[in-house]
Design a protein around this motif. Sequence first.
Motif, PDB file in Angstrom:
ATOM      1  N   ARG A 163     -71.558  66.048  98.303  1.00  0.00           N
ATOM      2  CA  ARG A 163     -71.276  65.451  99.695  1.00  0.00           C
ATOM      3  C   ARG A 163     -70.841  64.098  99.230  1.00  0.00           C
ATOM      4  O   ARG A 163     -71.650  63.121  99.735  1.00  0.00           O
ATOM      5  CB  ARG A 163     -72.118  65.538 100.577  1.00  0.00           C
ATOM      6  CG  ARG A 163     -72.610  67.119 101.118  1.00  0.00           C
ATOM      7  CD  ARG A 163     -73.400  67.320 102.148  1.00  0.00           C
ATOM      8  NE  ARG A 163     -73.058  68.308 102.967  1.00  0.00           N
ATOM      9  CZ  ARG A 163     -73.889  68.777 104.219  1.00  0.00           C
ATOM     10  NH1 ARG A 163     -74.949  68.738 104.363  1.00  0.00           N
ATOM     11  NH2 ARG A 163     -73.280  69.761 104.755  1.00  0.00           N
ATOM     12  N   SER A 182     -76.710  74.352  91.454  1.00  0.00           N
ATOM     13  CA  SER A 182     -76.095  73.211  92.051  1.00  0.00           C
ATOM     14  C   SER A 182     -75.461  73.029  93.306  1.00  0.00           C
ATOM     15  O   SER A 182     -74.711  74.177  93.734  1.00  0.00           O
ATOM     16  CB  SER A 182     -74.930  72.504  90.963  1.00  0.00           C
ATOM     17  OG  SER A 182     -75.261  72.141  89.941  1.00  0.00           O
ATOM     18  N   PRO A 183     -75.770  72.153  94.258  1.00  0.00           N
ATOM     19  CA  PRO A 183     -75.616  72.477  95.697  1.00  0.00           C
ATOM     20  C   PRO A 183     -74.215  71.723  95.901  1.00  0.00           C
ATOM     21  O   PRO A 183     -73.734  71.191  94.881  1.00  0.00           O
ATOM     22  CB  PRO A 183     -76.644  71.556  96.325  1.00  0.00           C
ATOM     23  CG  PRO A 183     -77.115  70.501  95.412  1.00  0.00           C
ATOM     24  CD  PRO A 183     -77.030  71.307  94.109  1.00  0.00           C
ATOM     25  N   GLN A 184     -73.780  72.084  97.202  1.00  0.00           N
ATOM     26  CA  GLN A 184     -72.472  71.423  97.372  1.00  0.00           C
ATOM     27  C   GLN A 184     -72.650  69.818  97.379  1.00  0.00           C
ATOM     28  O   GLN A 184     -73.364  69.395  97.913  1.00  0.00           O
ATOM     29  CB  GLN A 184     -71.826  71.951  98.779  1.00  0.00           C
ATOM     30  CG  GLN A 184     -70.638  71.071  99.416  1.00  0.00           C
ATOM     31  CD  GLN A 184     -70.646  71.340 100.877  1.00  0.00           C
ATOM     32  OE1 GLN A 184     -71.424  72.052 101.722  1.00  0.00           O
ATOM     33  NE2 GLN A 184     -69.265  71.009 101.357  1.00  0.00           N
ATOM     34  N   GLU A 240     -65.503  66.460 104.752  1.00  0.00           N
ATOM     35  CA  GLU A 240     -66.243  66.012 103.448  1.00  0.00           C
ATOM     36  C   GLU A 240     -65.188  65.354 102.412  1.00  0.00           C
ATOM     37  O   GLU A 240     -63.831  65.313 102.674  1.00  0.00           O
ATOM     38  CB  GLU A 240     -66.492  67.324 102.618  1.00  0.00           C
ATOM     39  CG  GLU A 240     -67.677  68.160 103.383  1.00  0.00           C
ATOM     40  CD  GLU A 240     -68.952  67.536 103.310  1.00  0.00           C
ATOM     41  OE1 GLU A 240     -69.217  66.450 102.634  1.00  0.00           O
ATOM     42  OE2 GLU A 240     -70.028  68.099 104.078  1.00  0.00           O
ATOM     43  N   ARG A 253     -64.134  64.831  95.685  1.00  0.00           N
ATOM     44  CA  ARG A 253     -64.919  64.619  94.599  1.00  0.00           C
ATOM     45  C   ARG A 253     -64.043  63.839  93.761  1.00  0.00           C
ATOM     46  O   ARG A 253     -62.876  64.332  93.335  1.00  0.00           O
ATOM     47  CB  ARG A 253     -65.709  65.843  94.046  1.00  0.00           C
ATOM     48  CG  ARG A 253     -66.148  65.699  92.587  1.00  0.00           C
ATOM     49  CD  ARG A 253     -66.808  67.053  92.026  1.00  0.00           C
ATOM     50  NE  ARG A 253     -67.086  66.886  90.835  1.00  0.00           N
ATOM     51  CZ  ARG A 253     -67.523  67.658  89.964  1.00  0.00           C
ATOM     52  NH1 ARG A 253     -67.290  69.193  90.217  1.00  0.00           N
ATOM     53  NH2 ARG A 253     -68.128  67.622  88.482  1.00  0.00           N
TER      54      ARG A 253
END
Length: 424
Positions: free
Chosen positions: A223, A219-221, A59, A62
Motif C-alpha cells: 500500500r 507478502s501482503p499487498q 492504491e 509501486r
Amino acid sequence: MVESKRYGIRALALLLGAVMLVAPMTALALEGTRQLTYLGIAGDANSYREKTSVSVPGENPRVDGINPITGEPWSGTYRPVLVNTDTDPLARDNYGVSDADIIYEMPMHRMGHTRSVALYMGTYPMLGAGPVRSARIGMVDIAEEWGAGFLFYGMQETQGTSVVERVAEISRANGTNAYPYINLMGARYNDYNERTKYPNPHNVRANVAAIMSDFSTESPQMRPRKFSDEGLNRGASAYSIQMEFRPDMIPLFRYNEVTRTYDRYYNGAPFLDGNNGKQCTFANVLIQRTNVEWFRNNNARAVIQLTGQGVTEIFMNGRYIRGSWVRPTMSDRTVFLDETGQELSFMPGKTFVHIVHVDTEVIVGNDPSVGDALAGGKPVPTPKPTRTPRPTRTPRPTRTPKPGAATPEPIIDVGDVEVLLPDE
C-alpha cells in the motif's frame, strides 16, 4: 588504487560523523535564535464522523527500489510486522524504535496512559524490539491495514474489547488469516524472547527477525504512499509540537533545521533507541483525531474508531497544515488528505502518528514571521520544561531455585489483567 579508496571511505565516514555530531548542536542554536509564540490547537465534536463523505483515491503505484512506507531506497521482501511497544516511563528507552518505519501511539487508559505499535519493514531491529506488552483491539485494526504480522505479549480478552474476537471477525470478513498474530506468551515462542534489565512487566524484548523468518511466509499487498522531497512549502511554521497525556507522559517534537526532521523527546529526555542509543527522528508527524470511548465506562478498555473520517494535524519540513484522514472500512488503507482534500505527499523518511481523542490540545511553537498565520490557534502559556522521567527501578535479585525445582515464569499481562497504573 585500493589504498586511495580506503582513505576516501575513511574521509567520508569522518565527514558523516562530524555532520551527525554538529547537526543537533546547530539545530539547538538555530532554535535559540527564534522567538516562538506558543499556540494551542484542538478539535471538537465535529473532528470525527463515522460515515465517510469524501471519495477515497485508489492504491498508489509501486516504485521499484523504493520502500513503499518511507519512500527511501530499499530492496528485499515486503513483509511488514507490528510490534506492540510499551510507553511507560519504566520501559524507556524502547528497543529497536530507530528502525521503525512508522510508530503509532494511542490511548490505552482514560487517565492518560498510552501504548504504541512500531511498524517494521525496511529494517528489522537485529537486537530485538520492545519492551513488548499486551494487545488491544485498536492495534489489531492497524495490523489489518498493512496486512502485517503482529507481535504482542498477552492481550485483552474480555468480551466487547477482546483481541481474539476482533481477529476472528477480521478473518471471517477476509476469508483468511494469512499473516501471523503472535502472542509471545506462548511456550513455542520462548526462544524468541529475551528478558531485559527493565523491571517486570516491562522486560520482554522480541527477536523480530527470527520470528518473521520462521513464522511469516507470505507478502501482503503493498500500500504505497505518495512522496515528495520538497515536503510542505506552505502553512504555518511549527518548530515544536507538544502534548500532555498525564504528568509523566509528555511527548515533544522539536524541528531540526539541519536534517529537516523532528527530533522526538519524552518527559524532557531525548527519545532514544535502547539498542543503540540513537535519538529517534521523524520526517512526518501526524496527529490523527478520532473518537475514543471506554467500553462500559471502564477506564482500561479503550474503543478507538479507526474507520470513518476525521481531522489530521500535519507537520513536516517545519510547517503545519490541518488536513484529514479517511478509511471507509477495515479492509481499506487510511488515506491522509491535505487541506485541499488531495492525498498527502509525505516527505521520504519515518513517520510518527499520534492517535488522539477529537479535542486533545496540541501546543505548537510558532514563529509568526515565517509562513501563514496558525489558523485556529490560541495563545497559551509557554510550556514548562517537561518532567524528568522517574528513574528505572533496580529489580530485586531472584532466588536461586533448589535443585530439581522448576524455574517460574514471570507473570505479564495475563488475559485481561494489567499491572495497576498509579492512577487506577
